[in-house]
Enzyme design. Structure first.
Site, PDB file in Angstrom:
ATOM      1  N   HIS A  40     -11.517   5.422  -8.358  1.00 58.97           N
ATOM      2  CA  HIS A  40     -10.172   5.433  -8.269  1.00 58.97           C
ATOM      3  C   HIS A  40      -9.403   4.948  -9.558  1.00 58.97           C
ATOM      4  O   HIS A  40      -8.446   5.307 -10.057  1.00 58.97           O
ATOM      5  CB  HIS A  40      -9.681   5.019  -6.877  1.00 58.97           C
ATOM      6  CG  HIS A  40      -8.047   5.176  -6.399  1.00 58.97           C
ATOM      7  ND1 HIS A  40      -7.654   6.554  -6.500  1.00 58.97           N
ATOM      8  CD2 HIS A  40      -7.254   4.456  -6.164  1.00 58.97           C
ATOM      9  CE1 HIS A  40      -6.646   6.640  -6.038  1.00 58.97           C
ATOM     10  NE2 HIS A  40      -6.130   5.449  -5.792  1.00 58.97           N
TER      11      HIS A  40
ATOM     12  N   GLU B 135       0.952  -1.199  -0.051  1.00 58.66           N
ATOM     13  CA  GLU B 135       0.115  -0.016  -0.005  1.00 58.66           C
ATOM     14  C   GLU B 135       0.929   1.191  -0.142  1.00 58.66           C
ATOM     15  O   GLU B 135       0.501   2.064  -0.722  1.00 58.66           O
ATOM     16  CB  GLU B 135      -1.049  -0.077   0.980  1.00 58.66           C
ATOM     17  CG  GLU B 135      -1.644   1.291   1.438  1.00 58.66           C
ATOM     18  CD  GLU B 135      -2.794   1.284   0.393  1.00 58.66           C
ATOM     19  OE1 GLU B 135      -3.464   2.919   0.178  1.00 58.66           O
ATOM     20  OE2 GLU B 135      -2.942   0.577  -0.525  1.00 58.66           O
TER      21      GLU B 135
ATOM     22  N   HIS C  54     -19.652  -8.588 -17.308  1.00 56.36           N
ATOM     23  CA  HIS C  54     -18.507  -8.072 -17.857  1.00 56.36           C
ATOM     24  C   HIS C  54     -18.107  -8.840 -19.036  1.00 56.36           C
ATOM     25  O   HIS C  54     -17.293  -8.582 -19.894  1.00 56.36           O
ATOM     26  CB  HIS C  54     -17.233  -8.113 -16.698  1.00 56.36           C
ATOM     27  CG  HIS C  54     -15.889  -7.936 -16.881  1.00 56.36           C
ATOM     28  ND1 HIS C  54     -15.533  -6.592 -17.753  1.00 56.36           N
ATOM     29  CD2 HIS C  54     -14.690  -8.557 -16.617  1.00 56.36           C
ATOM     30  CE1 HIS C  54     -14.239  -6.620 -17.634  1.00 56.36           C
ATOM     31  NE2 HIS C  54     -13.466  -7.779 -17.193  1.00 56.36           N
TER      32      HIS C  54
ATOM     33  N   HIS D 279       2.694   1.903  -3.400  1.00 55.35           N
ATOM     34  CA  HIS D 279       1.949   2.383  -4.275  1.00 55.35           C
ATOM     35  C   HIS D 279       1.459   3.909  -3.926  1.00 55.35           C
ATOM     36  O   HIS D 279       1.673   4.917  -4.735  1.00 55.35           O
ATOM     37  CB  HIS D 279       0.323   1.935  -4.204  1.00 55.35           C
ATOM     38  CG  HIS D 279      -0.776   2.168  -5.122  1.00 55.35           C
ATOM     39  ND1 HIS D 279      -1.891   2.403  -4.772  1.00 55.35           N
ATOM     40  CD2 HIS D 279      -0.749   2.769  -6.148  1.00 55.35           C
ATOM     41  CE1 HIS D 279      -2.552   3.084  -5.665  1.00 55.35           C
ATOM     42  NE2 HIS D 279      -1.844   2.974  -6.804  1.00 55.35           N
TER      43      HIS D 279
ATOM     44  N   HIS E 140      -3.616  -8.113 -16.980  1.00 56.70           N
ATOM     45  CA  HIS E 140      -4.861  -7.748 -17.482  1.00 56.70           C
ATOM     46  C   HIS E 140      -5.148  -6.274 -17.474  1.00 56.70           C
ATOM     47  O   HIS E 140      -5.835  -5.570 -18.197  1.00 56.70           O
ATOM     48  CB  HIS E 140      -5.946  -8.608 -16.949  1.00 56.70           C
ATOM     49  CG  HIS E 140      -7.234  -8.632 -17.608  1.00 56.70           C
ATOM     50  ND1 HIS E 140      -7.317  -9.143 -18.743  1.00 56.70           N
ATOM     51  CD2 HIS E 140      -8.562  -8.367 -17.101  1.00 56.70           C
ATOM     52  CE1 HIS E 140      -8.773  -8.733 -19.117  1.00 56.70           C
ATOM     53  NE2 HIS E 140      -9.338  -8.715 -18.107  1.00 56.70           N
TER      54      HIS E 140
END
Length: 322
Positions: A131, A69, A240, A72, A297
């Site tokens: 986000h 975290e 999706h 990032h 992906h």
């Protein structure tokens, strides 16, 4: 400035990949506060764990998740500073684009707020998806800024003007698919179906679109690992997949039209990235979401968006303006 824009663009892609890694390793709440971590500016050391856990007794310190975290956040913060530097560089150069760099600065500020709300609202799916979309938007606008600083290419072949509308439609279709992917991930629905080409069992009779796409899920103390029941998650996953098929068909149509109109480099780029993305999506289902494939992906989705930004810029290219 063009080289620095390219560096910032690459850094934005790294931030997207790190964000995907953080989400997929369930490290979104690796630090339960923001912008620090357990009340410290950096990940607490071993001798600080007792104090950290006293501050947040419901979240025991997990070093791997906390570091994922915070790394990032550090890289995202660096990206924000680079975008601010780009805006200042553009302001000092008369010929540089002015509006786009400052739009990026505003978007980064909002993206930082979304990052804070992701933590303070305990991974509320709508915020998590927002986000993700914010990160993709920053990447796309940085790429557009780089294209505007690049040398103008030659004139378009005759007959390509109608392709501009198709390219815009294809970009809109892809954006919907990216949002669906973000919604799937934010609601932990990636493994709701484990068979191809359709979901297992009597899935068609269990669809629950109202619960699946309600912007606010049932109230919960935390949305980590998802709170929706299986029919809602399965509905998100199936949606999706279905939209992925629609997206593939629209993008292949665009690539075919580009090829027949002489824009073969653009056609090959769109087709190649699309095929790679489809293979990664299939591998996610077949292999039960392996971490490297799932992160890739996300990254290839970003590259697919950039390929369409390049196509739109080429088809709608005009003289540079401020």
């Amino acid at each position: 400035m063009r080289n620095f824009t390219l560096f910032t663009l690459a850094l934005a892609l790294v931030v997207i990949l790190l964000g995907a890694f953080t989400r997929l390793t369930d490290a979104g709440l690796g630090c339960p506060d923001w912008p620090g971590c357990y009340g410290y500016l950096v990940v607490p050391q071993e001798h600080q764990h007792a104090i950290a856990e006293a501050r947040f007794p419901e979240r025991p310190v997990e070093m791997a998740k906390a570091w994922a975290e915070m790394v990032h956040r550090y890289v995202a913060g660096t990206l924000g500073l680079c975008i601010l530097a780009l805006a200042l560089m553009a302001w000092r150069r008369p010929a540089a684009p002015k509006g786009l760099p400052w739009l990026l600065v505003g978007l980064v500020v909002f993206q930082a707020a979304l990052g804070m709300w992701t933590v303070t609202l305990n991974l509320l799916p709508l915020v998590v998806m927002g986000h993700l979309i914010g990160g993709f938007s920053i990447l796309a606008l940085l790429f557009l800024l780089w294209l505007r600083q690049s040398p103008q290419r030659g004139p378009l072949p005759n007959g390509t003007k109608p392709l501009g509308t198709l390219a815009v439609v294809a970009t809109g279709v892809l954006l919907v698919q990216i949002m669906l992917g973000g919604w799937t991930s934010a609601n932990y629905a990636s493994l709701a179906c484990t068979e191809l080409p359709v979901c297992e069992g009597d899935w068609a009779s269990r669809l629950d679109p109202e619960a699946a796409f309600h912007p606010l899920p049932p109230p919960a103390k935390s949305y980590e690992f998802g709170v929706l029941d299986y029919p809602a998650r399965m509905t998100i996953h199936v949606s999706h997949r279905i939209w992925a098929l629609i997206t593939a068909l629209v993008l292949l149509l665009l690539a075919l039209r580009l090829w027949t109109q002489g824009l073969r480099r653009e056609a090959l780029a769109v087709t190649g990235v699309l095929m790679l993305q489809l293979m990664l999506g299939i591998a996610n289902v077949v292999a039960s979401l392996p971490l490297p494939v799932a992160v890739a992906h996300n990254g290839v989705a970003a590259l697919l968006l950039l390929s369409l930004v390049a196509v739109n810029y080429r088809l709608w290219q005009r003289s540079r303006y401020e």
